[in-house]
Design a protein around this motif. Structure first.
Motif, short mmCIF file in Angstrom:
data_model
loop_
_atom_site.label_atom_id
_atom_site.label_comp_id
_atom_site.label_asym_id
_atom_site.label_seq_id
_atom_site.Cartn_x
_atom_site.Cartn_y
_atom_site.Cartn_z
N LEU A 16 59.97 4.36 18.04
CA LEU A 16 59.11 5.54 17.98
C LEU A 16 57.42 4.68 17.91
O LEU A 16 56.46 5.93 18.18
N ASN A 17 57.57 3.60 18.96
CA ASN A 17 56.10 2.55 19.18
C ASN A 17 55.96 3.91 20.19
O ASN A 17 55.68 2.93 21.55
N LEU A 18 55.80 4.49 21.24
CA LEU A 18 55.80 5.29 21.65
C LEU A 18 54.12 4.93 22.80
O LEU A 18 53.29 5.06 21.72
N THR A 19 52.89 5.44 23.28
CA THR A 19 51.90 5.19 23.86
C THR A 19 51.65 6.40 24.66
O THR A 19 52.36 7.08 25.36
N ASN A 20 50.43 7.05 24.51
CA ASN A 20 49.41 7.84 25.19
C ASN A 20 49.96 8.15 26.36
O ASN A 20 50.95 9.12 27.30
N GLY A 21 49.80 6.85 26.96
CA GLY A 21 50.42 6.69 28.64
C GLY A 21 52.02 7.27 28.71
O GLY A 21 52.28 7.95 29.98
N GLU A 22 52.90 6.55 27.94
CA GLU A 22 54.48 7.00 27.94
C GLU A 22 54.86 8.56 27.70
O GLU A 22 55.35 9.21 28.93
N LEU A 23 53.71 8.77 27.27
CA LEU A 23 54.17 10.23 27.18
C LEU A 23 53.18 11.61 27.96
O LEU A 23 54.14 12.19 28.86
N VAL A 24 52.07 10.95 28.67
CA VAL A 24 51.94 11.68 30.49
C VAL A 24 52.29 11.21 30.86
O VAL A 24 53.16 12.20 31.99
N THR A 256 47.26 15.30 10.73
CA THR A 256 48.74 16.27 10.99
C THR A 256 49.72 16.86 10.56
O THR A 256 50.31 15.72 10.57
N LEU A 257 50.09 17.95 10.42
CA LEU A 257 50.91 18.25 9.24
C LEU A 257 52.73 18.28 10.61
O LEU A 257 52.35 18.39 11.98
N TRP A 264 52.28 11.81 14.32
CA TRP A 264 53.00 13.14 15.29
C TRP A 264 54.13 13.19 14.80
O TRP A 264 54.79 12.21 15.27
N CYS A 265 54.78 13.89 15.05
CA CYS A 265 55.73 15.17 15.62
C CYS A 265 55.77 14.76 16.91
O CYS A 265 54.82 16.39 17.22
N ARG A 266 57.21 14.24 18.08
CA ARG A 266 57.09 14.98 19.14
C ARG A 266 57.95 15.36 19.51
O ARG A 266 58.03 15.10 20.96
N GLN A 267 58.99 16.20 18.71
CA GLN A 267 60.35 16.39 19.06
C GLN A 267 59.85 17.60 20.44
O GLN A 267 61.04 16.79 21.29
N LEU A 268 58.99 18.19 19.82
CA LEU A 268 59.31 19.16 20.81
C LEU A 268 58.97 19.15 22.59
O LEU A 268 59.55 20.05 22.99
N THR A 313 54.51 24.25 26.21
CA THR A 313 54.13 25.20 24.71
C THR A 313 53.41 24.20 24.05
O THR A 313 53.93 23.32 23.58
N PRO A 314 52.08 23.85 23.91
CA PRO A 314 51.11 23.77 23.36
C PRO A 314 51.37 24.15 21.91
O PRO A 314 51.83 25.32 21.35
N TYR A 315 51.78 22.60 20.98
CA TYR A 315 51.89 22.71 19.67
C TYR A 315 50.96 21.92 19.00
O TYR A 315 50.97 20.54 19.18
N GLU A 316 50.97 21.63 17.53
CA GLU A 316 51.14 21.60 16.73
C GLU A 316 50.66 21.66 15.06
O GLU A 316 51.65 22.80 15.23
#
Length: 334
Positions: A16-24, A256-257, A264-268, A313-316
């Motif tokens: 689960l050691n992802l970076t913001n760059g990888e997510l983008v 964050t919940l 953070w939840c990254r699932q969706l 769809t954005p979510y928090e």
């Protein structure tokens, strides 16, 4: 970027050691980063809060995905860019003889595997074997009070075996890597609420990833309203945990919940869940079917209109828990 950026300074578990760059890049290229794949429904516990208690039995189901189908699913996930397989198990993954070949095949494709386990079937040899594979383990650890834990899981004598499993895994070095390969799965309820802060401290001091979160209000857990924390109680608890992390461990974050500790939840946005019957959902907590792996290619499900809409769809927080807390009758994560 649709997803809220993660705090890369927070310790997480390998896989689960992802970076913001990888997510983008994943969002830009429609890449699947994670997939949840269930193993058999067979389970040796009877957890009163089990959100996967939806099949009406603790035994193997007649139409479970075969090993051949599971390996095909893994291969197709890899073709979509998937790097990590999470195995939550419909039941206990180590009770399924097909778990080992699934791990071996995923590793042969260069994929990391995270297994969620209750730990009761892990002996010294299993811990040694796992430590030599590209695997992380997240072990059930609601309480180190054996009487309390046994009550939560519905089996007397379970917690003592689980405690030994933690010992064997630590001896095997699962928490000696960076990032750690060992996690603790704690479901926060009114039964174990008094232990949560010390449990967080134990994780931080032992380099164990804390996966702490409120009950998911589906399956058996939906009946345990007297065990559940409301949103206000949860936020108060998470804020105190955050202050502990700041003052005692030098970890700075905005929580964050649904997860405690800045996770953070990254699932969706980057993942999909396929259950033991081949049915695909956005999340293990969703009850809205997106497709069926036995009838469709995984890529066709991933690229169909509804999953794409969900990913865009954005979510928090956790949409399922939030809609439950809001009192919606048809609560779900999508």
């Amino acid at each position: 970027m649709t997803a809220v950026p993660i705090n890369e300074t927070i310790p997480v578990i390998k896989g689960l050691n992802l970076t913001n760059g990888e997510l983008v890049q994943a969002e830009k290229n429609n890449k699947m980063l994670l997939i949840d794949i269930e193993t058999s429904n067979k389970c040796n516990l009877n957890c009163k809060y089990c959100f996967r208690d939806i099949y009406g039995t603790k035994e193997a189901l007649k139409k479970e995905l075969s090993l051949k189908e599971r390996l095909s699913l893994i291969k197709q996930a890899k073709e979509l860019g998937c790097e990590t397989i999470k195995i939550p198990g419909a039941g206990e993954p180590f009770a399924d003889k097909n778990l080992w070949p699934m791990i071996e095949y995923a590793n042969s494709l260069g994929m990391w595997v995270i297994v969620f386990t209750n730990g009761s079937l892990i002996d010294k040899e299993t811990a040694r074997r796992i430590s030599g594979m590209d695997v992380s383990l997240i072990v059930k650890g609601n309480s180190f009070d054996e009487e309390k834990e046994d009550k939560m899981v519905g089996v007397k004598g379970y917690a003592a075996k689980r405690n030994k499993a933690f010992q064997y895994l630590i001896e095997a070095g699962m928490n000696k890597t960076k990032p750690t390969r060992l996690g603790r799965d704690l479901v926060v309820t009114k039964i174990n609420i008094d232990e949560v802060y010390d449990a967080l401290r134990w994780c931080r001091k032992n380099d164990v990833f804390p996966l702490f979160r409120p009950l998911m209000p589906i399956g058996a857990a939906a009946k345990l309203k007297d065990w559940m924390l409301d949103r206000k109680e949860t936020i108060k608890m998470y804020e105190k945990a955050r202050q502990i992390d700041i003052s005692e461990f030098g970890l700075e974050y905005n929580f964050t919940l649904p997860y405690m500790g800045g996770v953070w939840c990254r699932q969706l946005h980057y993942a999909i869940f396929v259950n033991i019957l081949g049915e695909a959902y956005a999340c293990t907590g969703s009850r809205k079917l997106l497709g069926n792996f036995r009838k469709q290619k995984l890529a066709d499900i991933w690229n169909s209109s509804r999953p794409k809409e969900i990913r865009n769809t954005p979510y928090e927080s956790c949409p399922l828990r939030e809609s439950y807390w809001d009192g919606k009758k048809d609560y779900d994560c999508i």
